[in-house]
Design a protein around this motif. Structure first.
Motif, mmCIF file in Angstrom:
data_model
loop_
_atom_site.group_PDB
_atom_site.id
_atom_site.type_symbol
_atom_site.label_atom_id
_atom_site.label_comp_id
_atom_site.label_asym_id
_atom_site.label_seq_id
_atom_site.Cartn_x
_atom_site.Cartn_y
_atom_site.Cartn_z
ATOM 1 N N GLY A 1 24.519 -16.830 -10.038
ATOM 2 C CA GLY A 1 25.502 -17.580 -10.415
ATOM 3 C C GLY A 1 26.384 -16.758 -11.455
ATOM 4 N N ALA A 2 25.893 -16.088 -12.425
ATOM 5 C CA ALA A 2 26.617 -15.489 -13.417
ATOM 6 C C ALA A 2 26.951 -13.768 -12.525
ATOM 7 C CB ALA A 2 25.367 -14.562 -14.224
ATOM 8 N N GLY A 3 25.830 -13.700 -11.106
ATOM 9 C CA GLY A 3 26.410 -12.574 -10.603
ATOM 10 C C GLY A 3 27.643 -12.481 -9.883
ATOM 11 N N ALA A 4 27.690 -13.941 -9.398
ATOM 12 C CA ALA A 4 28.572 -14.330 -8.590
ATOM 13 C C ALA A 4 29.903 -13.839 -8.780
ATOM 14 C CB ALA A 4 28.462 -16.167 -7.722
ATOM 15 N N ALA A 5 29.820 -14.836 -10.327
ATOM 16 C CA ALA A 5 30.840 -14.907 -11.480
ATOM 17 C C ALA A 5 31.247 -13.353 -11.577
ATOM 18 C CB ALA A 5 31.207 -15.241 -11.922
ATOM 19 N N VAL A 6 30.457 -12.556 -11.913
ATOM 20 C CA VAL A 6 31.141 -10.991 -11.916
ATOM 21 C C VAL A 6 31.276 -10.617 -10.364
ATOM 22 C CG1 VAL A 6 30.047 -8.361 -12.166
ATOM 23 C CG2 VAL A 6 29.861 -10.139 -13.937
ATOM 24 N N LEU A 7 31.375 -10.544 -9.384
ATOM 25 C CA LEU A 7 31.785 -10.725 -7.760
ATOM 26 C C LEU A 7 32.815 -11.000 -7.612
ATOM 27 C CD1 LEU A 7 28.621 -9.845 -6.106
ATOM 28 C CD2 LEU A 7 30.155 -8.246 -7.089
ATOM 29 N N SER A 8 33.343 -12.161 -8.532
ATOM 30 C CA SER A 8 34.371 -12.938 -7.589
ATOM 31 C C SER A 8 35.998 -11.974 -8.736
ATOM 32 C CB SER A 8 34.378 -14.218 -8.452
ATOM 33 O OG SER A 8 34.663 -14.780 -9.554
ATOM 34 N N LEU A 9 35.474 -11.203 -9.553
ATOM 35 C CA LEU A 9 36.415 -11.057 -11.107
ATOM 36 C C LEU A 9 36.889 -9.673 -9.641
ATOM 37 C CD1 LEU A 9 34.953 -10.019 -14.092
ATOM 38 C CD2 LEU A 9 36.435 -11.890 -13.676
ATOM 39 N N PRO A 10 38.662 -10.179 -10.039
ATOM 40 C CA PRO A 10 39.182 -8.655 -8.929
ATOM 41 C C PRO A 10 38.635 -6.835 -9.168
ATOM 42 C CG PRO A 10 40.338 -9.396 -11.174
ATOM 43 C CD PRO A 10 39.408 -10.359 -10.760
ATOM 44 N N PRO A 11 38.746 -6.538 -8.089
ATOM 45 C CA PRO A 11 37.757 -5.254 -8.947
ATOM 46 C C PRO A 11 38.790 -3.941 -9.158
ATOM 47 C CG PRO A 11 38.747 -5.419 -6.696
ATOM 48 C CD PRO A 11 38.814 -6.790 -7.080
#
Lengths: 253, 105
Positions: free
Chosen positions: A19-29
């Motif tokens: 879940g935390a990883g998905a949250a990190v990946l969902s941030l704008p690059p």
């Protein structure tokens, strides 16, 4: 049953991580965050290194309280040790007052220093002090500052303690306390000055800001080094080193 | 995946490993180390996310927070360490918090 519980928990932790990883990946690059805001007001801060500007000026309140936390931690650890001494469980507060008698407890597996360590420390000591001063100075315009300089100074103290803690200059208890608290009081004192001129607490601006920040950082370097060294010294149970040395002498090793 | 995202994911993994350790390990020293691993993960996430700035310089605010956080983490660890020692000294002779690997969450 136990294995079921363990696996279940491991799966739960993996889900949490996913879940935390998905949250990190969902941030704008690409995202500038507050760097544009910092860059816009950097000229007013008195320093040109944005990290130092944020630490000592824009978010000075954070850093002030953090120095306070450091000071309190040193006092807490020191009070455990002095309490132990008064209870007859151990000896020594800091490097200054060690008797090294009757101490039994968990000993740190610190090897007796050889000639290599002692010689190396002797060689390194002036350089470490020099680099620490450089880091303190360079913090105003490049990576560096009070924390790096203080940590480096403390590392020198730790090295000296590992060689022979009796090499540390003996300091009176009140002097140690003053040095521990110096950073906090200098920071708080400078922070109160703007109030007299109708400005906000910890608002450093104008031509003197750079010098004020350097002064605060110098005091903080001393305090940080002192705190880190005391945290090590109090936890390392120096009298056990002493006992080792005595034992070695006793057996003629 | 960009480099920043990769490092941030590594930070998340570190955090999860540390969290698992805090809950499952019984020995206080292992718990303390786990908390430090968790903290390192958080710092890594912050630094990685700060490097997403486009201007060539990373965002200084998370960097300042990490600097502050590292020092606070060190002092908290030192206080916890001396507390752990006090706990171990409290029951003279026997070592409490034996390395219980079977301990469940």
């Amino acid at each position: 049953m136990a294995i079921l519980k363990r696996t279940g928990f491991a799966v739960l932790v993996m889900l949490l991580g996913a879940g935390a990883g998905a949250a990190v990946l969902s941030l704008p690059p690409e995202w500038n965050g507050l760097s544009d805001t910092v860059a816009a007001r950097l000229d007013e801060s008195g320093v040109t290194n944005p990290v130092t500007a944020v630490l000592l000026n824009f978010r000075g309140y954070d850093t002030l309280l953090e120095i306070c936390v450091l000071m309190l931690a040193a006092f807490a650890v020191g009070s455990f040790v002095s309490e132990r001494r008064s209870a007859g469980l151990g000896t020594g507060r800091g490097a200054a007052e060690t008797s090294g008698q009757g101490h039994r407890g968990v000993e740190l597996p610190i090897a007796r220093p050889g000639r290599v360590l002692t010689g190396l420390v002797r060689l390194l000591a002036p350089w470490i002090i020099l680099v620490s001063g450089y880091l303190l100075w360079v913090g105003s315009h490049a990576p560096g500052g009070a924390f790096q300089a203080g940590a480096l100074l403390a590392s020198l103290g730790v090295l000296i303690v590992l060689c022979d803690h009796r090499l540390l200059p003996r300091t009176a208890s009140w002097l140690r306390r003053v040095l521990l608290a110096l950073g906090f009081w200098v920071f708080a004192g400078f922070g109160l000055v703007p109030l007299m001129f109708g400005q906000a607490l910890l608002q450093f601006s104008g031509p003197a800001a750079g010098w004020v920040i350097l002064g605060i950082e110098t005091a903080c370097t001393v305090s940080i080094a002192m705190v880190l060294l005391l945290l090590f010294v109090c936890n390392a149970r120096l009298p056990s080193l002493d006992a080792d040395a005595d034992r070695a002498r006793g057996t003629g090793a | 995946m960009t480099t920043a995202q990769f490092y941030a994911l590594c930070g998340v993994v570190l955090f999860a490993i540390g969290f698992h350790g805090v809950v499952t390990r019984a020995h206080q020293l292992r718990k303390l180390l786990s908390v430090n691993v968790m903290g390192s993960g958080v710092f890594l996430v912050l630094v990685a996310l700060a490097s997403r700035a486009t201007g060539g310089h990373p965002d200084p605010v998370p960097h300042a927070m990490v600097l502050t956080g590292i020092v606070v983490a060190i002092s908290a660890t030192a206080v916890a360490l001396s507390l752990v020692r006090r706990v171990h000294e409290g029951d003279a002779g026997e070592a409490p918090g034996d390395d219980a690997r079977e301990a469940g969450p």
